[in-house]
Design a protein around this motif. Structure first.
Motif, mmCIF file in Angstrom:
data_model
loop_
_atom_site.group_PDB
_atom_site.id
_atom_site.type_symbol
_atom_site.label_atom_id
_atom_site.label_comp_id
_atom_site.label_asym_id
_atom_site.label_seq_id
_atom_site.Cartn_x
_atom_site.Cartn_y
_atom_site.Cartn_z
ATOM 1 N N ILE A 60 0.836 -1.210 0.000
ATOM 2 C CA ILE A 60 0.000 0.000 0.000
ATOM 3 C C ILE A 60 0.870 1.259 0.000
ATOM 4 O O ILE A 60 0.409 2.333 -0.394
ATOM 5 N N SER A 61 2.139 1.122 0.425
ATOM 6 C CA SER A 61 3.048 2.266 0.343
ATOM 7 C C SER A 61 3.380 2.613 -1.104
ATOM 8 O O SER A 61 3.840 3.720 -1.387
ATOM 9 N N GLY A 62 3.153 1.672 -2.013
ATOM 10 C CA GLY A 62 3.404 1.918 -3.418
ATOM 11 C C GLY A 62 2.219 2.502 -4.158
ATOM 12 O O GLY A 62 2.310 2.755 -5.370
ATOM 13 N N MET A 63 1.111 2.744 -3.471
ATOM 14 C CA MET A 63 -0.071 3.332 -4.107
ATOM 15 C C MET A 63 0.028 4.849 -4.092
ATOM 16 O O MET A 63 0.478 5.453 -3.113
ATOM 17 N N GLU A 64 -0.408 5.472 -5.167
ATOM 18 C CA GLU A 64 -0.259 6.917 -5.317
ATOM 19 C C GLU A 64 -1.328 7.709 -4.581
ATOM 20 O O GLU A 64 -1.106 8.865 -4.216
ATOM 21 N N ASN A 65 -2.499 7.123 -4.347
ATOM 22 C CA ASN A 65 -3.633 7.881 -3.812
ATOM 23 C C ASN A 65 -4.241 7.189 -2.593
ATOM 24 O O ASN A 65 -4.095 5.968 -2.397
ATOM 25 N N THR A 66 -4.925 7.993 -1.772
ATOM 26 C CA THR A 66 -5.858 7.427 -0.810
ATOM 27 C C THR A 66 -6.993 6.791 -1.598
ATOM 28 O O THR A 66 -7.506 7.379 -2.550
ATOM 29 N N GLU A 67 -7.390 5.583 -1.199
ATOM 30 C CA GLU A 67 -8.326 4.837 -2.051
ATOM 31 C C GLU A 67 -9.297 4.002 -1.217
ATOM 32 O O GLU A 67 -8.929 3.411 -0.199
ATOM 33 N N LEU A 68 -10.543 3.962 -1.667
ATOM 34 C CA LEU A 68 -11.570 3.101 -1.100
ATOM 35 C C LEU A 68 -12.055 2.163 -2.202
ATOM 36 O O LEU A 68 -12.430 2.616 -3.287
ATOM 37 N N GLU A 69 -12.044 0.870 -1.922
ATOM 38 C CA GLU A 69 -12.526 -0.105 -2.903
ATOM 39 C C GLU A 69 -13.519 -1.048 -2.240
ATOM 40 O O GLU A 69 -13.273 -1.569 -1.149
ATOM 41 N N LEU A 110 -0.762 9.043 5.487
ATOM 42 C CA LEU A 110 -0.830 9.921 6.645
ATOM 43 C C LEU A 110 -0.063 11.215 6.391
ATOM 44 O O LEU A 110 0.588 11.390 5.358
ATOM 45 N N ALA A 111 -0.148 12.147 7.366
ATOM 46 C CA ALA A 111 0.524 13.438 7.225
ATOM 47 C C ALA A 111 2.019 13.252 7.023
ATOM 48 O O ALA A 111 2.649 13.977 6.246
ATOM 49 N N ASP A 112 2.595 12.312 7.743
ATOM 50 C CA ASP A 112 3.983 11.915 7.498
ATOM 51 C C ASP A 112 3.966 10.964 6.310
ATOM 52 O O ASP A 112 3.458 9.841 6.417
ATOM 53 N N PRO A 113 4.487 11.375 5.154
ATOM 54 C CA PRO A 113 4.339 10.564 3.937
ATOM 55 C C PRO A 113 5.035 9.212 3.996
ATOM 56 O O PRO A 113 4.817 8.382 3.119
ATOM 57 N N ARG A 114 5.824 8.979 5.025
ATOM 58 C CA ARG A 114 6.453 7.667 5.151
ATOM 59 C C ARG A 114 5.440 6.598 5.564
ATOM 60 O O ARG A 114 5.684 5.402 5.342
ATOM 61 N N PHE A 115 4.318 6.999 6.117
ATOM 62 C CA PHE A 115 3.371 6.049 6.692
ATOM 63 C C PHE A 115 2.070 6.021 5.899
ATOM 64 O O PHE A 115 1.518 7.062 5.534
ATOM 65 N N THR A 116 1.576 4.809 5.671
ATOM 66 C CA THR A 116 0.278 4.593 5.028
ATOM 67 C C THR A 116 -0.531 3.630 5.890
ATOM 68 O O THR A 116 -0.036 2.568 6.279
ATOM 69 N N PHE A 117 -1.767 4.020 6.170
ATOM 70 C CA PHE A 117 -2.664 3.168 6.957
ATOM 71 C C PHE A 117 -3.615 2.439 6.021
ATOM 72 O O PHE A 117 -4.082 2.996 5.020
ATOM 73 N N ALA A 160 -8.664 -6.468 9.072
ATOM 74 C CA ALA A 160 -7.208 -6.359 9.034
ATOM 75 C C ALA A 160 -6.757 -4.902 8.974
ATOM 76 O O ALA A 160 -6.558 -4.348 7.884
ATOM 77 N N PRO A 161 -6.571 -4.235 10.123
ATOM 78 C CA PRO A 161 -5.927 -2.920 10.116
ATOM 79 C C PRO A 161 -4.417 -3.102 9.986
ATOM 80 O O PRO A 161 -3.843 -4.052 10.540
ATOM 81 N N VAL A 162 -3.756 -2.209 9.253
ATOM 82 C CA VAL A 162 -2.320 -2.372 9.035
ATOM 83 C C VAL A 162 -1.663 -1.004 8.893
ATOM 84 O O VAL A 162 -2.288 -0.038 8.434
ATOM 85 N N LEU A 163 -0.407 -0.920 9.283
ATOM 86 C CA LEU A 163 0.394 0.283 9.097
ATOM 87 C C LEU A 163 1.625 -0.091 8.283
ATOM 88 O O LEU A 163 2.381 -0.998 8.658
ATOM 89 N N SER A 164 1.814 0.609 7.165
ATOM 90 C CA SER A 164 2.969 0.370 6.309
ATOM 91 C C SER A 164 3.908 1.570 6.391
ATOM 92 O O SER A 164 3.468 2.721 6.343
ATOM 93 N N MET A 165 5.210 1.283 6.480
ATOM 94 C CA MET A 165 6.203 2.335 6.604
ATOM 95 C C MET A 165 7.206 2.237 5.470
ATOM 96 O O MET A 165 7.769 1.163 5.211
ATOM 97 N N ALA A 166 7.436 3.363 4.786
ATOM 98 C CA ALA A 166 8.478 3.428 3.758
ATOM 99 C C ALA A 166 9.812 3.632 4.457
ATOM 100 O O ALA A 166 10.139 4.737 4.905
ATOM 101 N N VAL A 167 10.587 2.558 4.579
ATOM 102 C CA VAL A 167 11.869 2.620 5.267
ATOM 103 C C VAL A 167 12.863 3.444 4.454
ATOM 104 O O VAL A 167 13.639 4.233 4.997
ATOM 105 N N THR A 168 12.847 3.248 3.145
ATOM 106 C CA THR A 168 13.638 4.042 2.208
ATOM 107 C C THR A 168 12.729 4.407 1.038
ATOM 108 O O THR A 168 11.543 4.070 1.024
ATOM 109 N N GLU A 169 13.270 5.082 0.045
ATOM 110 C CA GLU A 169 12.478 5.407 -1.132
ATOM 111 C C GLU A 169 12.100 4.169 -1.924
ATOM 112 O O GLU A 169 11.180 4.224 -2.748
ATOM 113 N N ARG A 170 12.782 3.065 -1.690
ATOM 114 C CA ARG A 170 12.565 1.868 -2.495
ATOM 115 C C ARG A 170 11.979 0.711 -1.705
ATOM 116 O O ARG A 170 11.533 -0.278 -2.296
#
Length: 421
Positions: A60-69, A110-117, A160-170
């Motif tokens: 989900i850290s690789g997704m460009e937008n906030t999304e509801l499906e 999230l506000a901190d772009p490293r994190f995606t919920f 399934a709640p989850v938190l994804s963190m971008a550790v690096t740009e890749r």
């Protein structure tokens, strides 16, 4: 050119596993129409919220937008049982009806772009069939001569709640709990003792039962065109299922069984090196052999209770491709080749859970109503497959000269909507 040759070689390497791949058994192979139209391949291809959340939360850290499906699958199954005992042969078609499979996923940067919920609410496993009692099909003869009417319905839902963190740009990593709820109904209930007249009671769950687990994931951008992904879903440890039954006098009795969902390991690749194309390949491992209920030996104890279904731990393979056409249309196709966790010798024990598909073909597409809303449609066909084994009865064992054949084919119709912010 070297990158393209490398990516295609990697896809071919994954494809070579097909000769050793197995069915996903009770686990539903895809979530929503986008994931389904890709054959379930999404561990390294985050093309929608459900596709990302179902098999690899880190993507989900690789997704460009906030999304509801939101998506709904409708299952149409064709199940037949043919049995031979003592020179008598009969065949019966099941009447399972339509089985709905709802799914929902939401991802938010999230506000901190490293994190995606992310939050997924998914139907992850289940089965359903209904075989009427028969005077011509020996195995469906009224009890105690046969098993009589056989009905089953199981559905498992995971929150399934989850938190994804971008550790690096890749590279990103993710973790979160899996809250599972499920309901099961089986008739006759062979997982508990027989009544005094040697008949089995029917078993209907008194309530939804709960369990828990966790999931982990990682997503890696190896090159601008090449992505890798991996995830682990733990076993869903469920509380003991309790059922309401009746004894030989029609008085109530409580029946119980232990039934968990298996742990799952997923590895995936994604390639976007060709203009407007996406290719994805996943390989998965389902640990049924070490899962309560599914992996326990298919043997009867002294009371006539069946210990388990004796499924094998198995692999599964999924391949998918996506092509964007213009600004509004996206077409997809997928294919999976599987063997299955049910051996021929366990055919008799799996009449209520005949999950024996091997070849699955999927296709579908999306239409973008505008930049933020898309409608999605998919179809999957599970080609006909059979399993044949002997009739095995408590206190008797294998009935000489007997056989039972499960034949199954199925179709999934999926539809849904994606909304982006």
């Amino acid at each position: 050119m070297d990158k393209r040759l490398f990516s295609l070689a990697a896809l071919l390497l994954v494809t070579t596993f097909a000769n050793h791949a197995y069915s996903q058994g009770v686990y539903i192979s895809a979530a929503g129409p986008i994931n389904r139209s890709m054959g379930g391949a999404s561990t390294a291809a985050p093309i929608s919220a459900l596709s990302a959340m179902y098999w690899n939360p880190a993507s989900i850290s690789g997704m460009e937008n906030t999304e509801l499906e939101v998506g709904v699958d409708l299952l149409f199954a064709d199940h037949n049982v043919t049995s031979t005992v003592g020179g008598t042969t009969g065949s019966t078609d099941a009447e399972p009806g339509t089985f709905p499979v709802p799914n929902f996923a939401w991802t938010h940067r999230l506000a901190d772009p490293r994190f995606t919920f992310g939050l997924g609410v998914n139907s992850v496993a289940g089965f359903k069939t209904s075989l009427p009692a028969s005077t011509t099909n020996p195995v469906l003869a009224p009890q105690p001569t046969g098993l009589g009417q056989i009905t089953s319905e199981a559905s498992f839902l995971q929150i399934a709640p989850v938190l994804s963190m971008a550790v690096t740009e890749r590279m990103s990593v993710a973790a979160g709990p899996l809250v599972t709820t499920g309901q099961v109904g089986i008739e006759p209930f062979v997982f508990d003792s027989t009544n005094a007249d040697n008949t089995y009671s029917s078993g209907r769950a008194t309530r939804y039962h709960w369990g828990g687990g966790f999931q982990l994931g990682t997503y890696f951008l190896m090159t601008p065109d090449w992505q890798l992904g991996a995830s682990y879903k733990s076993k869903a440890w469920m509380e003991t299922f309790e059922f309401t039954g009746a004894d030989e006098n029609g008085l109530p009795r409580t029946l119980t069984c232990d039934l968990d969902l298996p742990s799952v390991i997923s590895l995936g690749t994604g390639y976007t090196g060709f203009d407007k194309w996406l290719f994805a390949a996943d390989i998965r491992y389902f640990d049924y052999a070490n899962t309560d209920g599914f992996g326990d030996d298919a043997t009867y104890d002294g009371t006539g209770a069946l210990s388990g279904l004796d499924w094998s731990s198995v692999f599964a393979l999924a391949l998918g491709a996506q092509r964007t056409i213009g600004e509004r249309v996206v077409l997809r196709g997928g294919y999976s080749y599987n063997q299955n966790p049910i051996r021929e010798s366990e055919s008799f024990f799996n009449m209520a859970s005949p999950l024996i598909y091997e070849h699955v073909l999927s296709m579908g597409g999306s239409y973008n109503l505008n930049e933020k809303v898309a409608v999605n449609l998919a179809w999957s066909h599970y080609f006909e497959n059979t399993r044949t084994g002997a009739v095995i009865l408590p206190g008797v064992g294998t009935v000489p000269g007997s056989s039972i054949t499960n034949r199954l084919s199925a179709d999934f119709l999926s539809f849904g909507i994606v909304m982006k912010q």
